[in-house]
Scaffold this motif. Sequence first.
Motif, PDB file in Angstrom:
ATOM      1  N   PHE A 193       0.717  -1.101   0.076  1.00 54.97           N
ATOM      2  CA  PHE A 193       0.099  -0.027  -0.078  1.00 54.97           C
ATOM      3  C   PHE A 193       0.927   1.218   0.250  1.00 54.97           C
ATOM      4  O   PHE A 193       1.982   1.333   0.483  1.00 54.97           O
ATOM      5  CB  PHE A 193      -0.955  -0.069   1.175  1.00 54.97           C
ATOM      6  N   ASN A 195      -0.456   3.860   1.507  1.00 52.07           N
ATOM      7  CA  ASN A 195      -0.824   4.587   2.641  1.00 52.07           C
ATOM      8  C   ASN A 195      -0.807   3.644   3.896  1.00 52.07           C
ATOM      9  O   ASN A 195      -1.128   2.540   3.992  1.00 52.07           O
ATOM     10  CB  ASN A 195      -2.389   4.881   2.473  1.00 52.07           C
ATOM     11  N   ARG A 196       0.213   3.966   4.765  1.00 57.67           N
ATOM     12  CA  ARG A 196       0.550   3.409   5.796  1.00 57.67           C
ATOM     13  C   ARG A 196      -0.733   2.804   6.734  1.00 57.67           C
ATOM     14  O   ARG A 196      -0.892   1.574   7.133  1.00 57.67           O
ATOM     15  CB  ARG A 196       1.308   4.039   6.912  1.00 57.67           C
ATOM     16  N   ASN A 198      -3.696   1.985   5.526  1.00 59.87           N
ATOM     17  CA  ASN A 198      -4.279   0.744   4.973  1.00 59.87           C
ATOM     18  C   ASN A 198      -3.563  -0.471   5.078  1.00 59.87           C
ATOM     19  O   ASN A 198      -4.085  -1.561   5.335  1.00 59.87           O
ATOM     20  CB  ASN A 198      -4.435   1.085   3.621  1.00 59.87           C
ATOM     21  N   ARG A 201      -4.412  -1.627   8.895  1.00 57.32           N
ATOM     22  CA  ARG A 201      -5.744  -2.231   8.995  1.00 57.32           C
ATOM     23  C   ARG A 201      -5.482  -3.536   8.357  1.00 57.32           C
ATOM     24  O   ARG A 201      -6.249  -4.584   9.109  1.00 57.32           O
ATOM     25  CB  ARG A 201      -6.729  -1.473   7.975  1.00 57.32           C
ATOM     26  N   LEU A 202      -4.849  -4.100   7.328  1.00 53.19           N
ATOM     27  CA  LEU A 202      -4.582  -5.376   6.855  1.00 53.19           C
ATOM     28  C   LEU A 202      -3.810  -6.273   7.936  1.00 53.19           C
ATOM     29  O   LEU A 202      -4.180  -7.424   8.319  1.00 53.19           O
ATOM     30  CB  LEU A 202      -4.000  -5.442   5.450  1.00 53.19           C
TER      31      LEU A 202
END
Length: 260
Positions: A193, A195-196, A198, A201-202
């Motif tokens: 990603f 974006n950190r 995102n 969240r995973l």
Amino acid sequence: MIKRMQGLAVALVVLSMVFWFGGCAKKVPTAPLPPPAAPKAPPATTLPPTSRPYQVLGKWYYPLPDARGFRETGIASWYGKPFHGRKTANGEIYDMYAESAAHKTLPLGTVVRVRNLLNGKEMDIRVNDRGPFVEGRIIDLSYACAQKLEVAGPGTAPVEVVAIGTTDAAAQSGKVDPNYFYTGNFTIQVGAFANRANADRLRQRLDREGYPYSHVVQGLVESGTVYRVRVSRSTSLEQAQVYQKHFRDNGFGDAFVVAE
């Protein structure tokens, strides 16, 4: 009373001696460990010709002694007819319709997993030649490999290159010898990603689902910073490939093995 004071004085003297000697003991310096001896580079004459430094277009290149843990991202290209039928760096005859690749510094005979970052396609390829010597490119594929990875049409593509093993250079058969496959620390990359948040969240989702060793690794690509989500650990490539299949079968179709 006098005897009691005398006994107290003796005790104080003894106690002060204990503290004094104890303090001295702490101050005694220990001999520093000798620094490790610097490894001696073998004379150039003892290196096989394919491992010696070489110069192309005024620039020197220094082949790596070992490919363990090697991993890089960059631009792949391919080479064809002008070189078809000529000798490669390891003495083989280059066949653009066979599967092989050229790299500037990896030991010849290294097997690399090349993954096209645009479409997720990947394949294992043996390095038997030197190149590419065009600025900004990290690996030259044969035409056959470029076709399979869909690099032939556009001519170049961003790829990830991971060293996964080696071949028996004496046999030069082009087939991977299982006895030479690397062991070490392997993990599975399940997402990347820009974006950190995102990526986090995973990783948190993987934690909730009970997957061990989920973590985020920060890296750089041409477009900027990337946050790669990785999960699981194993000490053999074979086991890592089992985990890779598990993740691909369970919603992570782009999962692939990474040697850390």
